[in-house]
Design an enzyme around this catalytic site. Sequence first.
Site, PDB file in Angstrom:
ATOM      1  N   GLU A  23      62.053  29.820  82.177  1.00 52.36           N
ATOM      2  CA  GLU A  23      63.358  30.037  82.844  1.00 52.36           C
ATOM      3  C   GLU A  23      63.049  31.236  83.170  1.00 52.36           C
ATOM      4  O   GLU A  23      64.237  31.378  84.055  1.00 52.36           O
ATOM      5  CB  GLU A  23      64.202  29.705  80.995  1.00 52.36           C
ATOM      6  CG  GLU A  23      64.966  28.177  80.794  1.00 52.36           C
ATOM      7  CD  GLU A  23      63.233  27.734  79.987  1.00 52.36           C
ATOM      8  OE1 GLU A  23      63.436  26.258  80.091  1.00 52.36           O
ATOM      9  OE2 GLU A  23      62.186  28.915  79.519  1.00 52.36           O
ATOM     10  N   HIS A  33      68.663  24.384  68.163  1.00 49.28           N
ATOM     11  CA  HIS A  33      69.616  23.615  70.081  1.00 49.28           C
ATOM     12  C   HIS A  33      71.000  22.981  70.233  1.00 49.28           C
ATOM     13  O   HIS A  33      71.062  21.668  70.792  1.00 49.28           O
ATOM     14  CB  HIS A  33      68.332  22.061  70.057  1.00 49.28           C
ATOM     15  CG  HIS A  33      67.021  22.489  70.552  1.00 49.28           C
ATOM     16  ND1 HIS A  33      65.723  21.402  70.200  1.00 49.28           N
ATOM     17  CD2 HIS A  33      66.591  23.874  70.726  1.00 49.28           C
ATOM     18  CE1 HIS A  33      64.919  22.293  70.610  1.00 49.28           C
ATOM     19  NE2 HIS A  33      64.605  22.992  71.201  1.00 49.28           N
TER      20      HIS A  33
END
Length: 573
Positions: A304, A373
């Site tokens: 990322e 998450h």
Amino acid sequence: STSTDCSSAGRSGACSARQALSNPPLTMASRSALRRGLAVIGDAYARSSRAANAGGGNNAFAGGQHIHRLLFTASRDTANPNGTRGFAANADLPPHQVVPFPSLSPTMTHGGIAGWKKKEGEFVATGDILAEIQTDKATMEMESMEEGWMAKIIVPEGTEDIPVGKPVAVLCEEQADIAAFKDYVPEASADAPPEPKDAAPARAVLERPDYRPIGERSVPLTTGLASKPLEDGAAALAPVLDADSPVMTVRDALNSALAEEMERDEKVFMMGEEVGDYQGAYKITKGLLQRFGADRVRDTPITEAGFTGLACGAAMMGLKPVVEFMTFNFSMQAIDHIVNTAAKTLYMSAGTISCPIVFRGPNGAAAGVGAQHSQCFAAWYMSIPGLKVLAPYDAEDARGLLKAAIRDPDPVVFLENELMYGESFPVSKEALSTDYVAPIGKALVMRPGTDVTLVSFSKMVGFCKTAADELAKEGIEAEVINLRSLRPLDRDAIAASVRKTNRIVVVEEGWPQAGVGAEIATMVMEDAFDHLDAPVERVTGVDVPMPYAANLEKAALPQVEDIVRVAKRVCYK
């Protein structure tokens, strides 16, 4: 030939110029000497021009048509009766200029003179270093803005705590005038306000945030917005759609918005993990690779920080990347680029470099994916100046806001919800147009009411609508506001609703401390305190990492019954 006829008036100036060029001083290697040389040459050209014009001769220098542009800055034309350049004369003193103590940074107010580099009686050229300035942060040089002679040093070296603007020296125009300034004392400026005694130090802390557009900030903030009419700033009502209106899932709304914007503007491209061959982890990019090719739908490695930095660079060079995070939890790997590169580039480049980029992906809790998450990042990103933060609820929101985000010249964080992708919603025919965009910064009233305001965003808007239906069965009419935009936040819409209902409950999945609800609670106290009949209430996620077990996960997130209970409490029922 060394012999030159310089007898005629029309040629005397030309001879002066040639002599100045043929006999350069030995000090011409320095910058100051270069400026003095230019001044001499400029004088020669000026005299030549005046002599030629007076004599009516046809001189090569007449009119100054051959004067180099550098000589304009060095010319000392005596047409100004009060002295040339920035020098001024008065009845008692020849032309001179007072040198003030300079401000060498936006925050500098005082400083000291570590040492003078020019002595009284010395020639000073433009750009010469007059003195070394000492501040609490550094030692810097004070350059002369004019050319002349150092007539008087008013403040001796070693002096500290000199206020910015105080006279420290005097330059005069002619060397012969230096003696006139032996006893010079600067006059007190009539315009200078007296220095306050025991004044509080200046503070940059914004005690009451002003989120209005810069053009409106000349109007002082009052103690609140209570004096506004009840309906002033109210959000628009969500359209009531017919039973035969088209139906679209949030997933299809996002997919169609991406496709239409990529078709509309060839600068738009997608990048992220599995957005191409796999058609997207949640199938949001389904079909885009086949339609637009690998150049505009780019699969990336699991890095990322790398591909977000790459996208920021592409945006600065004029492209319009749409970056997909498989989940916004992974955006923490790239948060340096989001916050320090994308959000701050326009400000740090003084408005010269924009970064049109969209960061999108699922945000908040899904189902059974554990603490790492399941986090809501709304409060994180909505606190960053330079970012715009959007959080759609239904299909029309998703379609209109994503198209608006892609067209926006600023970086936009687009917070979706994984559990909403498969939900179907009716959409208006207007929203199906390729030109449809939803306004950024405007909330939407999903259900009007008069007794209590329920404010939320994303998935929790649906929970609030269901809670409002339950409250209606007990005679409580709740107004449901879908924020849609978290930065900018529609403060006017929230305040207008509170002025009408006199009560507010803010609902979010995120943690309570420093959350979206905390910001809105403070905003309501600032803008609508006089209209509150009950304290502002929040319904948030529990202040723990998200449990993995399904029963504990449900207990950690707001439920409809929680919203109903708190809404009844603010209504004292």
